[in-house]
Design a protein around this motif. Sequence first.
Motif, PDB file in Angstrom:
ATOM      1  N   UNK A 300       0.852  -1.190   0.000  1.00  0.00           N
ATOM      2  CA  UNK A 300       0.000   0.000   0.000  1.00  0.00           C
ATOM      3  C   UNK A 300       0.889   1.243   0.000  1.00  0.00           C
ATOM      4  N   UNK A 301       0.581   2.190  -0.855  1.00  0.00           N
ATOM      5  CA  UNK A 301       1.308   3.460  -0.866  1.00  0.00           C
ATOM      6  C   UNK A 301       0.812   4.351   0.264  1.00  0.00           C
ATOM      7  N   UNK A 302       1.756   4.841   1.058  1.00  0.00           N
ATOM      8  CA  UNK A 302       1.407   5.624   2.241  1.00  0.00           C
ATOM      9  C   UNK A 302       2.381   6.794   2.408  1.00  0.00           C
ATOM     10  N   UNK A 303       1.995   7.695   3.279  1.00  0.00           N
ATOM     11  CA  UNK A 303       2.886   8.738   3.790  1.00  0.00           C
ATOM     12  C   UNK A 303       2.868   8.635   5.312  1.00  0.00           C
ATOM     13  N   UNK A 304       4.021   8.416   5.931  1.00  0.00           N
ATOM     14  CA  UNK A 304       4.133   8.235   7.375  1.00  0.00           C
ATOM     15  C   UNK A 304       4.927   9.387   7.976  1.00  0.00           C
ATOM     16  N   UNK A 305       4.433   9.917   9.100  1.00  0.00           N
ATOM     17  CA  UNK A 305       5.096  11.047   9.744  1.00  0.00           C
ATOM     18  C   UNK A 305       5.112  10.847  11.256  1.00  0.00           C
ATOM     19  N   UNK A 306       6.199  11.306  11.886  1.00  0.00           N
ATOM     20  CA  UNK A 306       6.300  11.290  13.340  1.00  0.00           C
ATOM     21  C   UNK A 306       6.102  12.676  13.938  1.00  0.00           C
ATOM     22  N   UNK A 307       5.532  13.594  13.160  1.00  0.00           N
ATOM     23  CA  UNK A 307       5.220  14.915  13.702  1.00  0.00           C
ATOM     24  C   UNK A 307       4.243  14.777  14.864  1.00  0.00           C
ATOM     25  N   UNK A 308       4.329  15.697  15.811  1.00  0.00           N
ATOM     26  CA  UNK A 308       3.478  15.638  16.988  1.00  0.00           C
ATOM     27  C   UNK A 308       2.008  15.834  16.666  1.00  0.00           C
ATOM     28  N   UNK A 313      -1.032  10.765  21.859  1.00  0.00           N
ATOM     29  CA  UNK A 313      -0.817   9.319  21.779  1.00  0.00           C
ATOM     30  C   UNK A 313       0.641   8.965  21.493  1.00  0.00           C
ATOM     31  N   UNK A 314       1.409   9.901  20.954  1.00  0.00           N
ATOM     32  CA  UNK A 314       2.818   9.672  20.611  1.00  0.00           C
ATOM     33  C   UNK A 314       2.958   8.469  19.684  1.00  0.00           C
ATOM     34  N   UNK A 315       2.158   8.472  18.627  1.00  0.00           N
ATOM     35  CA  UNK A 315       2.193   7.433  17.607  1.00  0.00           C
ATOM     36  C   UNK A 315       2.336   8.088  16.237  1.00  0.00           C
ATOM     37  N   UNK A 316       3.023   7.449  15.293  1.00  0.00           N
ATOM     38  CA  UNK A 316       3.162   8.028  13.951  1.00  0.00           C
ATOM     39  C   UNK A 316       1.797   8.127  13.262  1.00  0.00           C
ATOM     40  N   UNK A 317       1.668   9.125  12.402  1.00  0.00           N
ATOM     41  CA  UNK A 317       0.456   9.273  11.596  1.00  0.00           C
ATOM     42  C   UNK A 317       0.705   8.691  10.202  1.00  0.00           C
ATOM     43  N   UNK A 318      -0.378   8.270   9.558  1.00  0.00           N
ATOM     44  CA  UNK A 318      -0.277   7.687   8.232  1.00  0.00           C
ATOM     45  C   UNK A 318      -1.363   8.254   7.342  1.00  0.00           C
ATOM     46  N   UNK A 319      -1.015   8.505   6.108  1.00  0.00           N
ATOM     47  CA  UNK A 319      -1.976   8.861   5.064  1.00  0.00           C
ATOM     48  C   UNK A 319      -1.926   7.737   4.032  1.00  0.00           C
ATOM     49  N   UNK A 320      -3.062   7.070   3.842  1.00  0.00           N
ATOM     50  CA  UNK A 320      -3.122   5.903   2.971  1.00  0.00           C
ATOM     51  C   UNK A 320      -3.565   6.336   1.581  1.00  0.00           C
ATOM     52  N   UNK A 321      -2.732   6.044   0.585  1.00  0.00           N
ATOM     53  CA  UNK A 321      -3.010   6.475  -0.787  1.00  0.00           C
ATOM     54  C   UNK A 321      -3.553   5.341  -1.651  1.00  0.00           C
ATOM     55  N   UNK A 322      -3.495   4.114  -1.165  1.00  0.00           N
ATOM     56  CA  UNK A 322      -4.014   2.995  -1.951  1.00  0.00           C
ATOM     57  C   UNK A 322      -2.899   2.166  -2.550  1.00  0.00           C
ATOM     58  N   UNK A 323      -3.299   1.101  -3.256  1.00  0.00           N
ATOM     59  CA  UNK A 323      -2.339   0.140  -3.779  1.00  0.00           C
ATOM     60  C   UNK A 323      -1.419   0.751  -4.822  1.00  0.00           C
ATOM     61  N   UNK A 324      -1.939   1.588  -5.723  1.00  0.00           N
ATOM     62  CA  UNK A 324      -1.079   2.215  -6.729  1.00  0.00           C
ATOM     63  C   UNK A 324      -1.415   3.687  -6.910  1.00  0.00           C
ATOM     64  N   UNK A 325      -2.248   4.188  -5.983  1.00  0.00           N
ATOM     65  CA  UNK A 325      -2.710   5.576  -6.015  1.00  0.00           C
ATOM     66  C   UNK A 325      -3.566   5.870  -7.237  1.00  0.00           C
TER      67      UNK A 325
END
Length: 437
Positions: A300-308, A313-325
Amino acid sequence: MTEILTRLPQLGQWGGTDELLAIQDQQVGQLLRWAAASPFYSRRFGAGVPASRADLLALPLTTKQDLRDNYPFGMLAVPKERLATYHESSGTAGQPTPSYYTEEDWVDLTDRYGRKWVGMDASDTFLVRTPYALMITGHLAHASARAVGATVVPGDNRSLAMPYSRVVRVLHDLDVTLTWSMPTETLLWAAAARAAGHRPGTDFPALRALFVGGEPLSPARRRRISEIWGVPVVEEYGSTETGSLAGECPHGHLHLWADRAIFEVHDPATGRTSPDGSGQLVVTPLFREAMPLLRYNLEDNVEVSYDGCPCGWHLPTVRVLGRSAFRYPVGAANVTQQRLEELVFSLPVQDEVLFWRAKAEPQRLTVEIEVPDARRDGACLALAAAVREEYGIDADVVGVPPGSLVPLHLLTAVHDVVKPRSLFGADEDWGKALLYY
């Protein structure tokens, strides 16, 4: 099972990334020992069993093809008698992708799914409108709701026994409070509700949230669904092979459950992985005993960030773009489903656009939207202008009457679901012998 739950990390038990990594490290050794009992990983490990995070991250990625090549039980790491459930994913490769869990694994699964900022308890009536057959999605939501005492309505969306007319009736008559489905389902319910004479945002007062997952969801479509139904839309991300991987916090951010799994971002062009950035999501569930997965590439294509995040929760955030966007070239532009969906659902709610489709050809983009006659010209002009501004290309935007893309009969039909029979009368159709549908 309560004892098992107390051994699992819980939200609030860490105060930052360093403490989160320490929680992961405490479990890595046990996970690798579990994996050593799997025929697949035993071969991969060779003579020695890895023991640390560094050892883990030196291993090659596990792929979907690895799972298919080891069907059905080549990934099994416990005696078969300990298995509680067997599943296969919904992939379209033509080969089964197996997945299985012990009863102890299910404690972790249900607890992760239950991490919703909109809480679920015994007072809730919960409509599960995702598949039950082989995939985990329906069973996971069902089990999580039962664990807290909620009443479950098993409304499988792959069964003729549950047409959209029946979904609307159940939502209305049973005072359903929470639902679990793909985002598109909620729009189909809205159309079916209107066809039945109901107002989605008014005539379902018990409804308090819509849990959604299973497909990429643009911010504009999310807002539109919430606007139509008058309740929050709470997003979830996961897979049959892993269970829930991310859930939404009260501030609307999708957080990866990094206390229960190690996540990496893989760049297929370079082969490198990193803790964050853009690429394919790689996951190592930390509490999976029946079928350990080490550095499993979900693709899965994603964007992962450790910004606050203000949630704390102090957990990374994810934006899910799908299998091939869903990216296609049109002229000099690259058109994506995510962004095009954003433009469609940025049209005013008064345009009543719920359903659309588009065809991207090398030199032409055609978009069809269902829209009432009175709003058709304005909606088409506005969407064409938005596409031109976004992509620098002229699109053929065509307004079609409601019912053109999603036929009305699919929203209003009531199917007869009968049991198989072999004896028929003279005026009956015996072509249906032994069949039930």
